[in-house]
Design a protein around this motif. Structure first.
Motif, PDB file in Angstrom:
ATOM      1  N   ILE A   1       0.906  -1.333  -0.138  1.00 14.48           N
ATOM      2  CA  ILE A   1       0.017  -0.102  -0.046  1.00 14.48           C
ATOM      3  C   ILE A   1       0.840   1.142   0.207  1.00 14.48           C
ATOM      4  N   GLY A   2       0.383   2.099  -0.608  1.00 12.10           N
ATOM      5  CA  GLY A   2       1.281   3.382  -0.713  1.00 12.10           C
ATOM      6  C   GLY A   2       0.304   4.619  -0.778  1.00 12.10           C
ATOM      7  N   THR A   3       0.683   5.680   0.101  1.00 12.98           N
ATOM      8  CA  THR A   3      -0.076   7.021   0.476  1.00 12.98           C
ATOM      9  C   THR A   3       0.546   8.096  -0.288  1.00 12.98           C
ATOM     10  N   ALA A   4      -0.401   9.068  -0.747  1.00 11.53           N
ATOM     11  CA  ALA A   4       0.120  10.462  -1.142  1.00 11.53           C
ATOM     12  C   ALA A   4      -0.974  11.546  -0.985  1.00 11.53           C
ATOM     13  N   ASN A   5      -0.384  12.714  -0.739  1.00  8.86           N
ATOM     14  CA  ASN A   5      -1.447  13.845  -0.702  1.00  8.86           C
ATOM     15  C   ASN A   5      -1.925  14.183  -2.094  1.00  8.86           C
ATOM     16  N   ALA A   6      -3.165  14.445  -2.170  1.00 11.26           N
ATOM     17  CA  ALA A   6      -3.710  14.761  -3.601  1.00 11.26           C
ATOM     18  C   ALA A   6      -4.840  15.705  -3.232  1.00 11.26           C
ATOM     19  N   SER A   7      -5.265  16.348  -4.344  1.00 12.07           N
ATOM     20  CA  SER A   7      -6.614  17.133  -4.374  1.00 12.07           C
ATOM     21  C   SER A   7      -7.691  16.150  -4.376  1.00 12.07           C
TER      22      SER A   7
END
Length: 380
Positions: free
Chosen positions: A157-163
């Motif tokens: 699993i990977g996470t990232a900030n995004a609009s």
């Protein structure tokens, strides 16, 4: 032992999986993937933990949309046929799932969680009622992705900030429908008629007393009055001509109460664990289905005794011989139709009272038949 801590849950979100964008209702959740087992610690005086599996769960109720109805049904109900038992579900590729979630507030600040290998492991319950959503919760299992080394931190699993910008949607795009339920063979059969009520057929499989019959020389509103197994039928009205017309049979209509019907289908999936690797795939197992509803136009006891009588059951006899086709069709032009080639009674005990003689539901089991899937789903 599993660690079932929640990673994310609730709030506005949508997912992209299997080329589909699914808007999620607000009770979705993602659980912690790590599962552990106890091992001796380095000091030898206390227990440590080893990683048993890297797999997690996603549970969500997607909004079924008319614009993507066929694609959603195909993706959410991939396991329909017991002839696929033992086959690997996805032997050569991963299906990533990207969940886009809003962090809250009035801005479009959001977060994406990418599950690198997400596999559908629980088909949703179908609910055929005019005032309810078509599908219930769907469950996915996400695994360590193929082509990555064991223990790689970004392989699960990977996470990232995004609009966050939710896809456009309106209540008019979600499917709400009314449905018609019928029992008995639907289709055409060649016949031999002789200007009487007697009709010869090469097969009577799946036919029921009360089914509608149409065709050349058959008066309007004619139904099956009696059946001679394997030989033919008796009509409720005499044919007006002799010959060998093709007759069309309509199922016996069953009126459901306001709660509609439920079709609860499951498939046993066996995790495959290659040597020294995390879980990478599943094998498909047995598919089972239970269909439940309350008949409004006939009490439960009469329904069973008419269509699935206990007295016709011989000990040791296959219940497949006591089954009939079942179909349920949405009245919406873009609605859903469900066909089960063979259903039979599976629950006989009921509670009755003088106040409400329909206190329990009819419960029918979908029976695995040779050469056909357990059920088929389509769009009208």
């Amino acid at each position: 032992m599993p660690a079932n801590n929640l990673l994310y849950y609730g709030g506005p979100a949508y997912s992209v999986w299997d080329s589909l964008t699914n808007i999620l209702r607000e009770d979705w959740k993602v659980t912690n993937p790590d599962q552990f087992f106890d091992i001796p610690s380095a000091t030898g005086f206390q227990a440590s933990r080893g990683i048993l599996d890297k797999m997690g769960k996603v549970s969500a109720v997607p909004k079924i949309r008319l614009s993507t109805l066929a694609a959603q049904l195909a993706a959410f109900f991939p396991y329909t046929d017991n002839r696929m038992a033992g086959a690997l579900v996805r032997p050569s590729s991963d299906l990533p799932m990207v969940i886009h979630m809003r962090n809250g507030g009035i801005s479009n600040l959001g977060l994406t969680a990418t599950l690198y290998a997400a596999m559908l492991t629980k088909m949703p319950k179908l609910i055929f009622a005019p005032n309810k959503a078509l599908v219930d919760a769907v469950e996915w299992t996400y695994l360590q992705a193929l082509g990555t080394s064991v223990g790689a931190s970004a392989s699960l699993i990977g996470t990232a900030n995004a609009s966050y910008s939710e896809p456009s949607w309106s209540i008019a795009d979600e499917l709400f429908d009314t449905y018609a339920l019928g029992l008995g063979y639907t289709g055409t059969l060649a016949s031999v008629t002789n200007s009487t009520t007697t009709v010869g057929l090469t097969t009577t499989a799946g036919l029921l007393v009360g089914q509608g019959v149409t065709g050349t020389g058959i008066p309007a509103n004619t139904t099956i009055a009696a059946i001679t197994p394997g030989t033919g039928i008796t009509l409720s009205a005499a044919a007006t001509t002799s010959g060998t017309p093709t007759l069309t049979f309509a199922p016996v209509p069953i009126i459901m109460d306001k709660d509609g019907a439920e079709f609860d289908v499951t498939c046993t999936l066996e995790a495959v664990k290659p040597a020294q690797e995390p879980t990478r795939d599943f094998k498909q197992g047995e598919v089972k289905g239970i269909f439940r509803f309350r008949p409004w136009n006939i009490d439960v006891s009469t329904f069973y005794s008419t269509y699935f009588p206990e007295t016709s059951q011989a000990l040791g006899q296959s219940i497949e011989q006591l089954g009939f086709p079942l179909s349920i069709i949405g009245n919406n032009a873009a609605g859903v139709n469900l066909t089960i080639p063979c259903v039979t009674r599976v629950k006989s005990g009921h509670d009755f009272s003088t106040k409400n003689p329909r206190t329990d539901k009819v419960e029918l089991m979908a029976v695995d038949t040779a050469g056909s899937p357990l059920f088929t789903l389509g769009v009208n």
